[in-house]
Motif scaffolding. Structure first.
Motif, PDB file in Angstrom:
ATOM      1  N   TYR A 199       1.012  -1.235   0.103  1.00 23.73           N
ATOM      2  CA  TYR A 199       0.112  -0.060  -0.134  1.00 23.73           C
ATOM      3  C   TYR A 199       1.142   1.361   0.080  1.00 23.73           C
ATOM      4  O   TYR A 199       0.824   2.235  -0.879  1.00 23.73           O
ATOM      5  CB  TYR A 199      -0.991   0.030   1.224  1.00 23.73           C
ATOM      6  N   VAL A 200       1.767   1.256   1.062  1.00 21.85           N
ATOM      7  CA  VAL A 200       2.680   2.418   0.926  1.00 21.85           C
ATOM      8  C   VAL A 200       3.517   2.574  -0.208  1.00 21.85           C
ATOM      9  O   VAL A 200       3.602   3.695  -0.830  1.00 21.85           O
ATOM     10  CB  VAL A 200       3.954   2.214   2.178  1.00 21.85           C
ATOM     11  N   TYR A 201       3.790   1.630  -0.828  1.00 17.46           N
ATOM     12  CA  TYR A 201       4.600   1.545  -2.159  1.00 17.46           C
ATOM     13  C   TYR A 201       3.934   2.422  -3.109  1.00 17.46           C
ATOM     14  O   TYR A 201       4.189   3.270  -3.803  1.00 17.46           O
ATOM     15  CB  TYR A 201       5.152   0.109  -2.676  1.00 17.46           C
ATOM     16  N   VAL A 202       2.752   1.899  -3.467  1.00 17.44           N
ATOM     17  CA  VAL A 202       1.885   2.455  -4.526  1.00 17.44           C
ATOM     18  C   VAL A 202       1.368   3.735  -4.127  1.00 17.44           C
ATOM     19  O   VAL A 202       1.529   4.573  -5.131  1.00 17.44           O
ATOM     20  CB  VAL A 202       0.595   1.353  -4.872  1.00 17.44           C
ATOM     21  N   ALA A 203       0.763   3.806  -3.043  1.00 15.92           N
ATOM     22  CA  ALA A 203       0.261   5.276  -2.844  1.00 15.92           C
ATOM     23  C   ALA A 203       1.273   6.337  -2.450  1.00 15.92           C
ATOM     24  O   ALA A 203       1.035   7.440  -2.949  1.00 15.92           O
ATOM     25  CB  ALA A 203      -0.704   5.017  -1.488  1.00 15.92           C
ATOM     26  N   GLN A 204       2.428   5.965  -1.993  1.00 11.91           N
ATOM     27  CA  GLN A 204       3.215   7.224  -1.428  1.00 11.91           C
ATOM     28  C   GLN A 204       4.485   6.870  -2.368  1.00 11.91           C
ATOM     29  O   GLN A 204       5.046   8.158  -2.816  1.00 11.91           O
ATOM     30  CB  GLN A 204       3.553   6.934   0.192  1.00 11.91           C
ATOM     31  N   VAL A 205       5.073   5.940  -2.478  1.00 13.11           N
ATOM     32  CA  VAL A 205       6.496   5.887  -2.956  1.00 13.11           C
ATOM     33  C   VAL A 205       6.258   6.084  -4.586  1.00 13.11           C
ATOM     34  O   VAL A 205       7.054   6.933  -5.241  1.00 13.11           O
ATOM     35  CB  VAL A 205       7.107   4.599  -2.947  1.00 13.11           C
ATOM     36  N   THR A 240      -5.616   4.440  -6.078  1.00 16.99           N
ATOM     37  CA  THR A 240      -5.026   3.273  -7.080  1.00 16.99           C
ATOM     38  C   THR A 240      -4.370   2.217  -6.153  1.00 16.99           C
ATOM     39  O   THR A 240      -4.492   1.176  -6.468  1.00 16.99           O
ATOM     40  CB  THR A 240      -3.796   4.069  -7.652  1.00 16.99           C
ATOM     41  N   ALA A 241      -3.950   2.585  -4.907  1.00 16.69           N
ATOM     42  CA  ALA A 241      -3.261   1.630  -4.156  1.00 16.69           C
ATOM     43  C   ALA A 241      -4.602   0.383  -3.610  1.00 16.69           C
ATOM     44  O   ALA A 241      -4.283  -0.654  -3.629  1.00 16.69           O
ATOM     45  CB  ALA A 241      -2.620   2.074  -2.556  1.00 16.69           C
ATOM     46  N   GLY A 242      -5.665   1.242  -3.441  1.00 14.29           N
ATOM     47  CA  GLY A 242      -6.599   0.089  -3.060  1.00 14.29           C
ATOM     48  C   GLY A 242      -7.269  -0.450  -4.304  1.00 14.29           C
ATOM     49  O   GLY A 242      -7.545  -1.602  -4.035  1.00 14.29           O
ATOM     50  N   VAL A 243      -7.259  -0.281  -5.547  1.00 14.98           N
ATOM     51  CA  VAL A 243      -7.556  -0.848  -6.570  1.00 14.98           C
ATOM     52  C   VAL A 243      -6.345  -2.011  -6.958  1.00 14.98           C
ATOM     53  O   VAL A 243      -6.729  -3.210  -7.310  1.00 14.98           O
ATOM     54  CB  VAL A 243      -7.426   0.138  -7.929  1.00 14.98           C
ATOM     55  N   VAL A 244      -5.039  -1.579  -6.471  1.00 17.03           N
ATOM     56  CA  VAL A 244      -4.156  -2.668  -6.788  1.00 17.03           C
ATOM     57  C   VAL A 244      -4.181  -3.592  -5.847  1.00 17.03           C
ATOM     58  O   VAL A 244      -4.112  -4.939  -6.190  1.00 17.03           O
ATOM     59  CB  VAL A 244      -2.689  -2.140  -6.574  1.00 17.03           C
ATOM     60  N   LEU A 245      -4.768  -3.580  -4.541  1.00 17.20           N
ATOM     61  CA  LEU A 245      -5.062  -4.830  -3.517  1.00 17.20           C
ATOM     62  C   LEU A 245      -6.203  -5.384  -4.034  1.00 17.20           C
ATOM     63  O   LEU A 245      -6.104  -6.613  -3.996  1.00 17.20           O
ATOM     64  CB  LEU A 245      -5.193  -3.750  -2.202  1.00 17.20           C
ATOM     65  N   ALA A 246      -7.314  -4.700  -4.594  1.00 16.15           N
ATOM     66  CA  ALA A 246      -8.398  -5.499  -4.991  1.00 16.15           C
ATOM     67  C   ALA A 246      -8.162  -6.426  -6.150  1.00 16.15           C
ATOM     68  O   ALA A 246      -8.692  -7.449  -6.229  1.00 16.15           O
ATOM     69  CB  ALA A 246      -9.456  -4.279  -5.169  1.00 16.15           C
ATOM     70  N   VAL A 247      -7.337  -5.887  -7.033  1.00 17.76           N
ATOM     71  CA  VAL A 247      -7.030  -6.690  -8.287  1.00 17.76           C
ATOM     72  C   VAL A 247      -6.226  -8.192  -7.970  1.00 17.76           C
ATOM     73  O   VAL A 247      -6.579  -9.074  -8.526  1.00 17.76           O
ATOM     74  CB  VAL A 247      -5.814  -5.842  -9.180  1.00 17.76           C
ATOM     75  N   PHE A 248      -5.640  -7.993  -6.880  1.00 17.70           N
ATOM     76  CA  PHE A 248      -4.990  -9.449  -6.456  1.00 17.70           C
ATOM     77  C   PHE A 248      -6.031 -10.452  -6.099  1.00 17.70           C
ATOM     78  O   PHE A 248      -6.123 -11.558  -6.616  1.00 17.70           O
ATOM     79  CB  PHE A 248      -4.109  -9.051  -4.987  1.00 17.70           C
TER      80      PHE A 248
END
Length: 432
Positions: free
Chosen positions: A27-33, A40-48
Motif C-alpha cells: 500500500y505504501v509503495y503504490v500510494a506514497q512511494v 490506486t493503491a486500493g485498486v491494486v490490492l483489490a486486483v490481487f
C-alpha cells in the motif's frame, strides 16, 4: 519426510519469504512511494483478489489433467514476471496490470502446492505435512517482513524495487526446486497421478453433489471471513478507532500472531492429530469467539490504554493459536474428501472459497470496524460460534477415518473411499 516432500516444503517456504518482503509495504509503495494515490493503491490490492477469482475456476481441472508440477512452474514464472513489473511500475495502468499477473500467479500456486503435498504424503503423514507447510510459510513471511523493513526507504523508490526483485527471485527458486521434484507413482496413486493427456473422470457437478465437501466449503468461507479477512481491515480499523491503539502497535500484534503460530504449531499438533478433526475445528470457533470478546473489551471496556493495547495484542495471539489448530485439520481434510481424479479440483475449489472470503471480509468488516464498534464485535462473535456449529455438523457427514485419520490401521489414501453422493461413504475396509 521423503526427498520430494522436503523439496516442496523448501520451495514453499522460500516463496513465502519472498512474499514477506513486499506484502506489508504494498500500500505504501503504490500510494506514497510511486505517488499514485490511495485510490490506486486500493485498486491494486483489490486486483490481487479479482485475479485469483478469475483463474482459480480453471486451475483445478488443469492440475488434474496435467499434474500439479507443470502448473506450479508456470504459476511461479508468472508471479516472478508480475513482481518484477510491479517493482518498476510508475503509472496506474502498469501497476494494475502487474498486480493482476502477480495475483494470478500466487493464487494458482496454492492448489498446485497442496496437490503436490497430497501426492507425496499418505493419510498417516499428511496432517504433519500440511502443518509443516503452514509453519514454514508463516516463518518465511515473518522473516521476509523483518528483513524487508530494514531495506526500505520511502524516499528511495529503488529500495522498493529491490524488494520486488528479491520476491521475483524467490518465485523463480520455487519453480526451479519444483522442477527437480520426482513425483511418486506408487500403486496407491495410479489414478491420482494422471498420464499425459488424461481426462479427469469427474467435474464440478460431482463436487457440488458431494455434501461433505460443500459443507466444508461453507465452513471454510466462514473461517476465512471471520479471521483472515479482518486482520488488515476491520480489526485494524477497530483497534485504532475504538481501542485507540497506536498504528505501530498493529505491527506488534501481527508479530505476536506469527510468534504464537511458530512456537505453538508442533505442540498443538501433538495434541490434535489424534483428535477428531471436526471437534478441533469446533474448538477453534470457541477460541476465536473468546478472542473477539477480548477485542470487545479493548474497544468498549473502560480500562486503561495499556490494558486496551494488551487486549488487542492478545486478540491477535489467540487468532494465531486457532490458526495453528486449523493448519493440520482443514487442508488435509480437503484432500481426504477428494476422489482420486479430482484432488486438484477440490483444492482449487477450496482456494476459490478462501479468496471470496478474503475479498468480502474487508469490504464488510472495514466499515463496521471503523464506525459500528459494538455491532462489529457482536457480529464476529456470532460468526465464530457459527464455526463451531458448522464443524460439528460436518463431523456427522465424515467417515470415522476421514474425521480421525489415526484410526486407519495402515497408511492408505482415504480419498479413495470418499464418494460424492448424498450420503456419507461407508468406512474403508483395511486390506491386510
Amino acid at each position: 519426510m521423503g526427498a520430494a516432500l522436503r523439496r516442496i516444503q523448501l520451495g514453499s517456504a522460500l516463496s513465502a519469504f519472498g512474499l514477506g518482503f513486499t506484502v506489508p509495504y504494498l500500500y505504501v509503495y503504490v500510494a506514497q512511494v510511486r505517488d499514485l494515490g490511495a485510490g490506486t493503491a486500493g485498486v491494486v490490492l483489490a486486483v490481487f483478489a479479482m485475479a485469483a477469482l478469475a483463474v482459480l475456476p480453471f486451475t483445478g481441472r488443469t492440475i488434474d489433467r496435467r499434474g500439479p508440477l507443470p502448473v506450479l512452474i508456470v504459476a511461479s514464472a508468472a508471479a516472478a514476471v508480475g513482481a518484477c513489473a510491479l517493482g518498476m511500475s510508475d503509472s496506474v495502468v502498469s501497476a494494475v496490470l502487474s498486480a493482476a499477473v502477480l495475483g494470478a500467479g500466487t493464487a494458482v500456486m496454492q492448489p498446485a502446492l497442496a496437490t503436490m503435498l497430497v501426492w507425496c504424503s499418505s493419510s498417516a503423514t499428511r496432517t504433519r505435512a500440511f502443518a509443516m507447510q503452514f509453519f514454514l510459510q508463516n516463518l518465511g513471511l515473518g522473516i521476509g517482513g523483518l528483513v524487508g523493513g530494514q531495506l526500505v526507504d520511502v524516499d528511495r523508490p529503488s529500495s522498493f524495487t529491490v524488494l520486488f526483485l528479491i520476491e521475483a527471485a524467490m518465485f523463480l527458486v520455487l519453480g526451479v526446486v519444483a522442477a527437480t521434484v520426482r513425483m511418486p507413482r506408487a500403486a496407491s496413486l495410479t489414478e491420482a497421478v494422471p498420464s499425459e493427456g488424461a481426462t479427469p473422470k469427474a467435474g464440478l457437478r460431482v463436487l457440488l453433489s458431494h455434501r461433505a465437501m460443500v459443507q466444508l466449503c461453507v465452513l471454510g468461507f466462514v473461517i476465512f471471513f471471520a479471521c483472515y479477512g479482518q486482520f488488515e481491515s476491520g480489526l485494524a480499523a477497530y483497534g485504532t478507532e475504538a481501542a485507540g491503539i497506536d498504528p505501530s502497535t498493529l505491527g506488534i500484534a501481527l508479530a505476536a500472531n506469527t510468534a504464537v503460530i511458530v512456537v505453538a504449531q508442533f505442540v498443538v499438533l501433538r495434541l490434535v492429530e489424534r483428535q477428531r478433526r471436526s471437534r478441533v475445528i469446533a474448538w477453534v470457533g470457541l477460541i476465536w469467539a473468546f478472542a473477539w470478546i477480548v477485542a470487545g473489551y479493548a474497544g468498549l471496556g473502560h480500562g486503561s490504554q495499556t490494558m486496551a493495547t494488551a487486549a488487542m495484542i492478545s486478540t491477535y495471539a489467540l487468532f494465531g493459536l486457532g490458526e495453528a489448530m486449523l493448519s493440520p485439520t482443514v487442508a488435509p481434510l480437503v484432500a481426504d474428501l477428494a476422489p482420486e481424479a479430482m484432488v486438484g479440483q477440490y483444492n482449487s475449489a477450496f482456494a476459490l472459497v478462501k479468496q471470496l472470503a478474503l475479498a468480502v471480509g474487508p469490504a464488510v468488516g472495514g466499515p463496521m470496524g471503523a464506525a459500528l464498534h459494538g455491532p462489529y464485535i457482536v457480529t464476529f462473535v456470532l460468526f465464530s460460534l457459527g464455526i463451531t456449529v458448522l464443524a460439528l455438523k460436518l463431523g456427522r457427514r465424515l467417515t470415522p477415518v476421514q474425521d480421525k485419520p489415526s484410526l486407519a490401521a495402515v497408511p492408505s489414501r482415504v480419498v479413495a473411499v470418499s464418494l460424492p453422493d448424498s450420503e456419507p461413504a461407508a468406512a474403508p475396509t483395511v486390506v491386510r
